[in-house]
Design a protein around this motif. Sequence first.
Motif, short mmCIF file in Angstrom:
data_model
loop_
_atom_site.label_atom_id
_atom_site.label_comp_id
_atom_site.label_asym_id
_atom_site.label_seq_id
_atom_site.Cartn_x
_atom_site.Cartn_y
_atom_site.Cartn_z
N SER A 1 13.62 52.51 63.23
CA SER A 1 13.75 53.87 63.75
C SER A 1 13.97 54.88 62.63
O SER A 1 14.44 55.98 62.87
N ARG A 2 13.68 54.49 61.39
CA ARG A 2 13.79 55.43 60.27
C ARG A 2 12.43 55.54 59.60
O ARG A 2 11.66 54.58 59.61
N THR A 3 12.18 56.69 58.99
CA THR A 3 10.95 56.78 58.23
C THR A 3 11.12 56.00 56.93
O THR A 3 12.23 55.62 56.57
N TYR A 4 10.01 55.80 56.26
CA TYR A 4 10.07 54.98 55.04
C TYR A 4 11.05 55.55 54.01
O TYR A 4 11.90 54.80 53.51
N PRO A 5 10.96 56.83 53.67
CA PRO A 5 11.93 57.30 52.67
C PRO A 5 13.36 57.30 53.19
O PRO A 5 14.29 57.12 52.43
N GLN A 6 13.50 57.47 54.49
CA GLN A 6 14.87 57.48 55.02
C GLN A 6 15.56 56.14 54.85
O GLN A 6 16.78 56.07 54.88
N PHE A 7 14.79 55.10 54.71
CA PHE A 7 15.42 53.79 54.63
C PHE A 7 15.94 53.48 53.23
O PHE A 7 16.72 52.55 53.07
N ILE A 8 15.53 54.27 52.23
CA ILE A 8 15.96 53.94 50.85
C ILE A 8 17.50 53.87 50.72
O ILE A 8 18.02 52.92 50.17
N PRO A 9 18.22 54.86 51.25
CA PRO A 9 19.68 54.77 51.11
C PRO A 9 20.27 53.54 51.80
O PRO A 9 21.32 53.06 51.39
N TYR A 10 19.60 53.04 52.84
CA TYR A 10 20.14 51.84 53.48
C TYR A 10 20.09 50.65 52.53
O TYR A 10 20.96 49.79 52.57
N THR A 11 19.07 50.62 51.69
CA THR A 11 18.97 49.50 50.77
C THR A 11 20.09 49.53 49.72
O THR A 11 20.43 48.49 49.17
N ASP A 12 20.66 50.71 49.48
CA ASP A 12 21.83 50.77 48.60
C ASP A 12 22.96 49.93 49.17
O ASP A 12 23.69 49.26 48.46
N ARG A 13 23.09 50.06 50.48
CA ARG A 13 24.23 49.41 51.14
C ARG A 13 24.01 47.93 51.34
O ARG A 13 24.85 47.26 51.89
N LEU A 14 22.85 47.46 50.94
CA LEU A 14 22.55 46.06 51.12
C LEU A 14 23.41 45.22 50.20
O LEU A 14 24.12 44.33 50.63
N ASP A 15 23.35 45.51 48.96
CA ASP A 15 24.12 44.76 47.99
C ASP A 15 24.84 45.80 47.16
O ASP A 15 24.27 46.39 46.26
N TYR A 16 26.10 46.01 47.47
CA TYR A 16 26.79 47.15 46.86
C TYR A 16 27.03 46.94 45.38
O TYR A 16 27.40 47.88 44.69
N LEU A 17 26.86 45.72 44.90
CA LEU A 17 27.04 45.51 43.47
C LEU A 17 25.73 45.65 42.71
O LEU A 17 25.72 45.71 41.49
N ALA A 18 24.64 45.63 43.45
CA ALA A 18 23.34 45.75 42.78
C ALA A 18 22.44 46.63 43.63
O ALA A 18 21.41 46.19 44.13
N LEU B 1 18.62 55.66 43.23
CA LEU B 1 17.87 56.34 42.17
C LEU B 1 16.38 56.47 42.44
O LEU B 1 15.83 57.56 42.29
N PRO B 2 15.71 55.38 42.77
CA PRO B 2 14.26 55.49 42.86
C PRO B 2 13.81 56.16 44.14
O PRO B 2 14.52 56.17 45.14
N ARG B 3 12.66 56.76 44.06
CA ARG B 3 12.01 57.34 45.23
C ARG B 3 10.66 56.65 45.37
O ARG B 3 10.17 56.05 44.41
N ILE B 4 10.04 56.82 46.52
CA ILE B 4 8.70 56.29 46.66
C ILE B 4 7.80 57.13 45.77
O ILE B 4 7.64 58.32 45.98
N GLY B 5 7.27 56.52 44.73
CA GLY B 5 6.42 57.23 43.80
C GLY B 5 7.08 57.57 42.48
O GLY B 5 6.46 58.18 41.64
N GLY B 6 8.29 57.17 42.28
CA GLY B 6 8.88 57.48 40.99
C GLY B 6 10.35 57.16 40.93
O GLY B 6 10.87 56.35 41.69
#
Lengths: 364, 164, 172, 350
Positions: free
Chosen positions: A53-70, A153-158
């Motif tokens: 239920s999120r757009t592709y760029p919206q999901f990037i911050p969720y991946t931060d919370r995946l592994d908080y040490l990396a 840090l990263p965005r889709i495309g850079g």
Amino acid sequence: MLRTDEIQINIGPQHPSTHGVFRMLANLDGEVVTKVESKVGYLHRGMEKLAESRTYPQFIPYTDRLDYLAAIAANIGYVQTVEKLMGVEIPERAEYLRVIFFELQRIASHLIAAGTNSSDLGGMTPFLYAMADRERILDMFEMTIGGRLTVNLPRIGGIIEPPEEFWPALKKFVDDLPGMIDEFNGIITGNEIFQARTKGVGVLSKELAEGLSITGPVLRASGVKWDVRKNAPYGIYDRFDFEVPTGENGDCFDRFVVRLREMEESGKIIRQAMRDIPEGPTFAKVAKVVKPPVGEIFHRVEGVRGEIAYYVVSDGSTKPYRLRLRGGSFINIQMLHHVVPGWKFADLIAILASLDIVLPECDR
Amino acid sequence: MENSVLLKLVEELAQKLDGEFEASLGTPVLKIKGARTTEALQAARNFSGTPCEFLHDLTAVDYPDRNEIEVVYHLTSLRGPQMIRIKAVVDRNNPVIDTAVRIWPGADFMERECFDLMGVKFNGHPDLRRILLWDDFEGHPLRKDYVTPSVEERKRLRIMQPGE
Amino acid sequence: MGDIASGLIFLVFALLTVFSAYLVVSSKNIVHSALFLALTFVGVAALYVLMNADFLAAVQLLVYGGAVAIMIVFGVMLTLRSGNAQNSNLDSRNALAGAIVSLLTFATLGLVVFTTEPWRKTVDLSATGTTTGDISWLMLTKYVVPFEVAAVLLLVAMVGAIILAKGVNDSK
Amino acid sequence: MPQFGSDIFLLIANWIRGLFGANTYAADVVMDIVKFIMIYVVLVLAVMVFVMLERKVCAWMQLRVGPNRLGPRGWGQIIGDMIKLMGKEDFRPDNVDKWPWALAPMFFLGITIMVFAVLPFGRGMVPVDLDLGIFYILAISALSVLPVVTAGWASNNKYSLLGGMRSVAQMISYEIPLVFSLLGVVMITQTFKTSAIVEAQQHVWFVLLQPIGFVVYVIAAMAEINRAPFDLIEAESEFGCGYFTEYSGLRFGLFYLAEYANLFLISAVAATVFLGGWQGPFLPGWLWFAIKVLFMVFLIMWFRWTFPRFRVDQLMHFGWKVLLPLSLANIVLTGVGIYVYQLIFPGIGG
């Protein structure tokens, strides 16, 4: 032989050495663990469902919370997956920056792994040393984007261009890195008690490691020379010259040493990337609304705790139809059931520490 | 090129198992009936030259409009960069498939997760229980028709029932 | 004044010892019995001190308080099934027999003590001037054979204990 | 002649005795009470300093600052820690075995305090100069296993019980090398009396004559009081807090106090038996004693903050297969040494 009763003991979900809300149910015969069952899911947030239920760029911050040490490892894995699905080429400089940040994150995470490994075995001091060293990496992240743990840090495309003062700090850090690792080798690796506690303990055979789908440093410590960066390169990893450290026995000591040596190799990669990095933009031209074509993609990167893989099914809309996250921790945990029985209770802690799991990544 | 060998092998396998074969972004994809999964996995594991003996990932995708669930296996190798994707199609109303635990003990958790979130039953799994969600959770959240409970409902769920 | 004080102290420790010995047999909780037994040992050690047998007191503490009591407490605690500690001490129906046996034992001991002449035997050897010195002197001269025999006996007991715990088949 | 400054405490003691004139019995009673209070005061003060020192030493080892807010350079933290412990709720979980649970910390501390009676804190400053000094120390400290195992069992908690189980195995095993390591010194001095042992070290400290004994003593004593790297009993990464998991507030404080009192104790015994006690040039005896104790405390803290923890079976192996043979060998060597010494210098010793 005197017959004794087993006691069943709950380790976690709140326990100093489970590194989060991980629970183990161990049967103890005196000090010997006869059976262990791991209970995960205390931190399950339904990331895969949320992604739908999120757009592709919206999901990037969720991946931060995946592994908080990396966080960066999961970030980069995700954006590369989407880019590969869309067929986006990113600028050279961005690729190099991604490698630099990825490897910095790997060093930061392995520092924590080494430190907590030691503190789980009772040596608190190296943990603080590790924290102090990691602080410098976090400072560099903070310079770049303001965040320290969940950096995004990263965005889709850079990727975000780091500021001027980042480069001298990075150079100094990479120069100091061998010294830091020497210090670690002096205070932990060379310690008699540490060696006695870890050598030959919790041996994970090569065959079992492969059968259990184990990846990352744990796999390499069992003697499998496999690193996605080297063997199935993604991004620009084929341009760098580095070793894939492996262990011989697959015991806790090897897992620890492999991590330390990986830090050295990461330092090497960063040094090469700093040497070769070109000037230029760090963002490719990507449409404002990310809309990948219909299709499926499975992309894996060599994460810190094992391979991070994303399986994205796109139906052509702005949101993924299905997004599957494969983290190293969740699958590596299975090793406990197969390896721990027969070892002492204290070894259980040592094995868990050497496994270096992160619970948000495991429970997702 | 190694990849072409693999593509050919998968194509042959697809014919043998009456499955469909395609190449998606360079990855060979084999789509088969759920009943032939074990055969396909064993065959992929023993591909000569490019064996895909490492179970990289196991998950499932729900297609309610086709009334199908695809159980997706990603097989890779620790010897080379090859990777194949095997999709086993099962009936959405009665998703049953044979377990892969006998081939890879590591399939244990992944299958449990798949059962937990997608409701796929794995025949012969030694310990098929929910893994991430609690034992008396109702429904399988990753299915497309799963309705997320409202906040009020979730608050009610959070209260422990007597006797738990 | 000093006699009164030492008399009082004696009374306190004697009462403590007897009372905790009583609780050993009357307590419903077997772990409490074991703990009271430890207290009894300590009380006896204190009585030894009051009798100027300071070496004996220290040995009593070291051996009975530090080892025997702990072994008993430990054994009782660990062999106990959890949950029923409150009522774990079996109510013996042989109280009468127990009383008779205890009385006879007591009478025998008393007889031995009082028929030995003189019954308050004090060692006037005093080779070294301290009780420890005297004891060690006696042990290594007059009583050297019993001393060594006891040592051998303990060794045999230790080997036996190890075999019992390890199991005969395992050791082969 | 007692000098002012070096023997200030003796002067005070004599002054108190003087108040009672010829009534020596009353003076003895009063002096005993004073000594008891003094032991307690010294102990509590020392423990407060040690707690703070531990935090500072560990901070220093770990490249940190340590407590630095309360008072000058953070030393006010001593008071803060104490108030915090006393102000905490004394929480008793259900299903603990009430009396053993409640009494265990008190006995633990009480046993430790008893031992301090025979330590020579300075010249002529032995509270009770027993003939059996060293033996008394060992006998009393042997009892301290009992409160630990009682606390572990009575807490009705599996972590505590496992901690208690380990404590018995560990403390009993290490008591044997501990006893034997001190025996060498006893053989040389031919006395158990602590004051006499200190007197005997006027020219040479026993750490030089008994290096093996000293090393074995320090290791065994650290194990005996459960300091890292032998803190398996409360191994926080394994058992939470071991036998005192279920304690809080002042009862926890008592365990805490006893733990540091034990640290003081083994350092003081080491200083007395191996490092010449209060003997030393220039400074008053009690100050020398304090310096030596602090040195030992620092050494033990240093070990704690640099070593990882042993595993339980390794601990047992180390105790029985390394320390015990070493200490036995030390006794034999000492015996031979004494014999040879007497051959060379006949007529010296007994």
